[in-house]
Design a protein around this motif. Sequence first.
Motif, PDB file in Angstrom:
ATOM      1  N   VAL A 429      38.433  46.473  32.168  1.00 51.88           N
ATOM      2  CA  VAL A 429      39.573  45.732  32.695  1.00 51.88           C
ATOM      3  C   VAL A 429      39.833  46.214  34.118  1.00 51.88           C
ATOM      4  CG1 VAL A 429      42.005  45.163  32.419  1.00 51.88           C
ATOM      5  CG2 VAL A 429      40.566  45.481  30.392  1.00 51.88           C
ATOM      6  N   GLN A 430      39.908  45.269  35.061  1.00 54.28           N
ATOM      7  CA  GLN A 430      40.111  45.601  36.467  1.00 54.28           C
ATOM      8  C   GLN A 430      41.298  44.818  37.015  1.00 54.28           C
ATOM      9  OE1 GLN A 430      36.446  44.759  38.533  1.00 54.28           O
ATOM     10  NE2 GLN A 430      35.199  45.664  36.902  1.00 54.28           N
ATOM     11  N   ALA A 431      42.134  45.495  37.766  1.00 53.32           N
ATOM     12  CA  ALA A 431      43.257  44.860  38.463  1.00 53.32           C
ATOM     13  C   ALA A 431      43.271  45.379  39.897  1.00 53.32           C
ATOM     14  CB  ALA A 431      44.570  45.173  37.768  1.00 53.32           C
ATOM     15  N   GLU A 432      43.419  44.460  40.854  1.00 54.70           N
ATOM     16  CA  GLU A 432      43.415  44.856  42.260  1.00 54.70           C
ATOM     17  C   GLU A 432      44.546  44.153  43.006  1.00 54.70           C
ATOM     18  OE1 GLU A 432      40.222  45.638  45.904  1.00 54.70           O
ATOM     19  OE2 GLU A 432      39.567  44.846  43.957  1.00 54.70           O
ATOM     20  N   PRO A 433      45.746  44.725  42.969  1.00 52.43           N
ATOM     21  CA  PRO A 433      46.839  44.180  43.796  1.00 52.43           C
ATOM     22  C   PRO A 433      46.493  44.328  45.278  1.00 52.43           C
ATOM     23  CG  PRO A 433      47.653  45.725  42.140  1.00 52.43           C
ATOM     24  CD  PRO A 433      46.176  45.875  42.165  1.00 52.43           C
ATOM     25  N   PHE A 434      46.957  43.387  46.094  1.00 52.49           N
ATOM     26  CA  PHE A 434      46.617  43.457  47.512  1.00 52.49           C
ATOM     27  C   PHE A 434      47.796  42.982  48.360  1.00 52.49           C
ATOM     28  CE2 PHE A 434      45.367  39.251  46.099  1.00 52.49           C
ATOM     29  CZ  PHE A 434      45.823  38.419  47.102  1.00 52.49           C
ATOM     30  N   VAL A 435      47.774  43.451  49.602  1.00 54.28           N
ATOM     31  CA  VAL A 435      48.758  43.074  50.605  1.00 54.28           C
ATOM     32  C   VAL A 435      48.007  42.543  51.812  1.00 54.28           C
ATOM     33  CG1 VAL A 435      50.586  43.879  52.137  1.00 54.28           C
ATOM     34  CG2 VAL A 435      50.379  44.840  49.833  1.00 54.28           C
ATOM     35  N   GLY A 436      48.379  41.360  52.280  1.00 56.09           N
ATOM     36  CA  GLY A 436      47.769  40.815  53.477  1.00 56.09           C
ATOM     37  C   GLY A 436      48.325  41.485  54.718  1.00 56.09           C
ATOM     38  N   LEU A 437      47.455  42.081  55.540  1.00 58.73           N
ATOM     39  CA  LEU A 437      47.911  42.767  56.742  1.00 58.73           C
ATOM     40  C   LEU A 437      48.041  41.830  57.938  1.00 58.73           C
ATOM     41  CD1 LEU A 437      45.866  46.102  56.503  1.00 58.73           C
ATOM     42  CD2 LEU A 437      48.177  45.610  55.665  1.00 58.73           C
ATOM     43  N   ASP A 438      47.419  40.653  57.853  1.00 58.80           N
ATOM     44  CA  ASP A 438      47.526  39.702  58.951  1.00 58.80           C
ATOM     45  C   ASP A 438      48.053  38.340  58.492  1.00 58.80           C
ATOM     46  OD1 ASP A 438      45.368  38.980  57.466  1.00 58.80           O
ATOM     47  OD2 ASP A 438      43.906  38.978  59.111  1.00 58.80           O
ATOM     48  N   ASN A 439      48.572  38.293  57.243  1.00 60.95           N
ATOM     49  CA  ASN A 439      49.210  37.071  56.740  1.00 60.95           C
ATOM     50  C   ASN A 439      50.208  37.481  55.676  1.00 60.95           C
ATOM     51  OD1 ASN A 439      48.064  36.671  53.861  1.00 60.95           O
ATOM     52  ND2 ASN A 439      46.203  36.978  55.083  1.00 60.95           N
ATOM     53  N   PRO A 440      51.177  36.645  55.352  1.00 63.92           N
ATOM     54  CA  PRO A 440      52.259  37.046  54.443  1.00 63.92           C
ATOM     55  C   PRO A 440      51.911  36.932  52.959  1.00 63.92           C
ATOM     56  CG  PRO A 440      52.662  34.836  55.266  1.00 63.92           C
ATOM     57  CD  PRO A 440      51.419  35.310  55.943  1.00 63.92           C
ATOM     58  N   GLU A 441      50.713  36.498  52.623  1.00 66.08           N
ATOM     59  CA  GLU A 441      50.396  36.262  51.213  1.00 66.08           C
ATOM     60  C   GLU A 441      49.892  37.534  50.542  1.00 66.08           C
ATOM     61  OE1 GLU A 441      48.729  32.664  49.771  1.00 66.08           O
ATOM     62  OE2 GLU A 441      48.592  31.793  51.771  1.00 66.08           O
ATOM     63  N   ASN A 442      50.572  37.879  49.451  1.00 67.30           N
ATOM     64  CA  ASN A 442      50.204  39.032  48.633  1.00 67.30           C
ATOM     65  C   ASN A 442      49.891  38.556  47.217  1.00 67.30           C
ATOM     66  OD1 ASN A 442      50.990  40.595  50.887  1.00 67.30           O
ATOM     67  ND2 ASN A 442      53.116  40.593  50.153  1.00 67.30           N
ATOM     68  N   GLY A 443      49.224  39.369  46.454  1.00 67.65           N
ATOM     69  CA  GLY A 443      48.909  38.972  45.082  1.00 67.65           C
ATOM     70  C   GLY A 443      48.057  40.009  44.395  1.00 67.65           C
ATOM     71  N   ALA A 444      47.249  39.550  43.419  1.00 69.71           N
ATOM     72  CA  ALA A 444      46.383  40.457  42.666  1.00 69.71           C
ATOM     73  C   ALA A 444      45.205  39.676  42.097  1.00 69.71           C
ATOM     74  CB  ALA A 444      47.149  41.144  41.538  1.00 69.71           C
ATOM     75  N   ARG A 445      44.090  40.335  42.012  1.00 68.88           N
ATOM     76  CA  ARG A 445      42.914  39.772  41.348  1.00 68.88           C
ATOM     77  C   ARG A 445      42.680  40.534  40.052  1.00 68.88           C
ATOM     78  NH1 ARG A 445      37.154  40.030  40.867  1.00 68.88           N
ATOM     79  NH2 ARG A 445      36.130  38.009  41.251  1.00 68.88           N
ATOM     80  N   LEU A 446      42.537  39.808  38.944  1.00 69.74           N
ATOM     81  CA  LEU A 446      42.331  40.396  37.624  1.00 69.74           C
ATOM     82  C   LEU A 446      40.970  39.965  37.085  1.00 69.74           C
ATOM     83  CD1 LEU A 446      45.816  39.607  36.014  1.00 69.74           C
ATOM     84  CD2 LEU A 446      45.173  41.583  37.415  1.00 69.74           C
ATOM     85  N   TYR A 447      40.317  40.884  36.381  1.00 74.74           N
ATOM     86  CA  TYR A 447      39.029  40.552  35.764  1.00 74.74           C
ATOM     87  C   TYR A 447      38.842  41.418  34.523  1.00 74.74           C
ATOM     88  CZ  TYR A 447      34.016  40.181  34.952  1.00 74.74           C
ATOM     89  OH  TYR A 447      32.783  39.987  34.369  1.00 74.74           O
ATOM     90  N   ALA A 448      38.303  40.820  33.454  1.00 80.99           N
ATOM     91  CA  ALA A 448      38.029  41.546  32.210  1.00 80.99           C
ATOM     92  C   ALA A 448      36.670  41.128  31.681  1.00 80.99           C
ATOM     93  CB  ALA A 448      39.105  41.273  31.170  1.00 80.99           C
ATOM     94  N   ASP A 449      35.958  42.095  31.107  1.00 78.00           N
ATOM     95  CA  ASP A 449      34.627  41.862  30.541  1.00 78.00           C
ATOM     96  C   ASP A 449      34.577  42.565  29.193  1.00 78.00           C
ATOM     97  OD1 ASP A 449      31.959  41.598  29.905  1.00 78.00           O
ATOM     98  OD2 ASP A 449      31.194  42.489  31.750  1.00 78.00           O
TER      99      ASP A 449
END
Length: 597
Positions: A429-449
């Motif tokens: 199980v992988q989760a990668e929250p992220f912050v945009g440093l040159d745009n206002p969009e933030n979020g997370a990418r999730l993946y499970a195998d």
Amino acid sequence: MSLRRVSTPLAILLLGLWLGQAARAVEVRLTADGDDTELGEALENASLTVEARRADPPPEAQDLLAAARADYARLLGVLYAQGYYGGVIHIRVDGREVADLPPFGAPARIDRVAITVDPGPRFRFSRAEIAPLAPGTELPDGFAAGKRARASLIEQAGRTSIAAWRDAGHAKAALADQSVVADHDARTLDARLRLDPGPRLRFGRLAIDGRTRVRPERVHAIAGLPEGEVFSPEELQASTERLRRTGTFRSVALREADAANPDGTLDITAALVDEKKRRLGFGAEYGTTDGLTLSGFWMHRNLLRGAERLRLSAEIAGLSGETGGIDYSLGALFERPATFTPDTALYVLGEISADDEPDYKQRDITVGAGLSHIFSDTLEGSAGFLVRYTEIEDDLGDREITQLSFPVSMTRDTRDSELDPRTGTYLSVQAEPFVGLDNPENGARLYADARAYRGFGERVVVAGRVQMGSLLGASADAVPSDWLFYSGGGGTVRGQPYQSLAVDLGNDDSRGGRSFVGLSMELRTGITRSIGVVGFVDAGHIGDGEVPGEGGDWHAGAGLGLRYDTGIGPIRLDVGAPIQGDTGDGVQIYIGIGQAF
């Protein structure tokens, strides 16, 4: 080998050997008074003479005679292990008892060897006692009065009882006395064992034996031996495994001192042999659509004399393929074991890559660091941060993205083999929250195998796999293109072209999806010890929403595969074709090392 009931005492003819100038046929027949087929099989499996006769080329006379002489003790041990204490064993070479042959008068030629075993009556325990026992000791079920008196049960009871005392901290627990008496008239065995637990000990000093280049303080930190705490075989094994998994040592052995210290501590010696400091490796994989992938690495195992590893890697993918253009990557990874805790490692990485895919072109520079931790033999995890700069050309336009992300992962792996599993499960199980440093969009990418394996008999395995992914909180153009999901190819749906399923934007434009579901099923069947066949069905779904499986499109593929077991892992050849969807036609071929999943 045939089995039939006769009225005479049990007689086992395990082997008749006829040797001339060329090897002749051998008849192996078991004739038994009773139905103890387990004994017959155990005797045959233990016989060195039987094993030697099966050799190719056939053994010389002196080798066969040596095997026959050794079989007296081996077959007697089998009788005792099965609960027979009045057996008679005859081993005859051309009619002469092997035990009566003079040591220096061995025959130059042997035409026939006959082994006959009369096991006699089966014995039962009249008494089965072992004391003192550590609290919670669980003795073997068969070690009890009235049960079949197998010598193997006595040995197992002794080992189990000593192990229980060692688990309680009594490192020098040992067998102090034993009395094993057979009553042939009553056909019983009286077994009594006396243990000496010894004092409860604590771990003492860890000494280093061997000319290792790793600094002593780093050996202590990596081993993590809990000096001063109560002795534990489990902790001793954990320290051994920590040293081994660094990859710095060719061999690792932690030995207990012969005697405890006056203060109740027990010193441990680490016998270490270093591996070569540097290692070079190469790899290759081919698919008809994916093309040829070439990879290589250089690694230093002990960079700063603290078992630190530096790995430089390079890869070229897509050669002669149909996946766009050629992909390149150059990476560096530094790992330092035993950072903060013995089971925690620090990593620092950097990578430069260029991907030329059917739907996009992308160039990346990534740097980051983090920690990985091993919780148990089957569970490990990691957490860190990455700074990534990306240049993208795709159907959404040209753009540049800079983001800060925090990847976190957990993996539980109970498979019996990584390359060719037959039992167990795998979950990542992988989760990668992220912050945009040159745009206002933030979020997370999730993946499970998730994968599961179930064996049926010796040669049949059913394997299943489920993959799911989702991009949360951000639009598709706010993340690197390789964070979006595609389906098709060797890692998702075999039989469908590489990354052939995506989100259709119209006007022949497309991009990856924000969600993904992948399903795979395989039936693996062994034909011989080395050759196996596989039937497989794969399906994949790509959606434009955040919820996997909603909206979007499915496609599927199926086919057959061939496996050749190399002893390390199987060589894989899969041939697949589409069975659902309009993303491809014709067959696809995949070649690699190890099972597909």
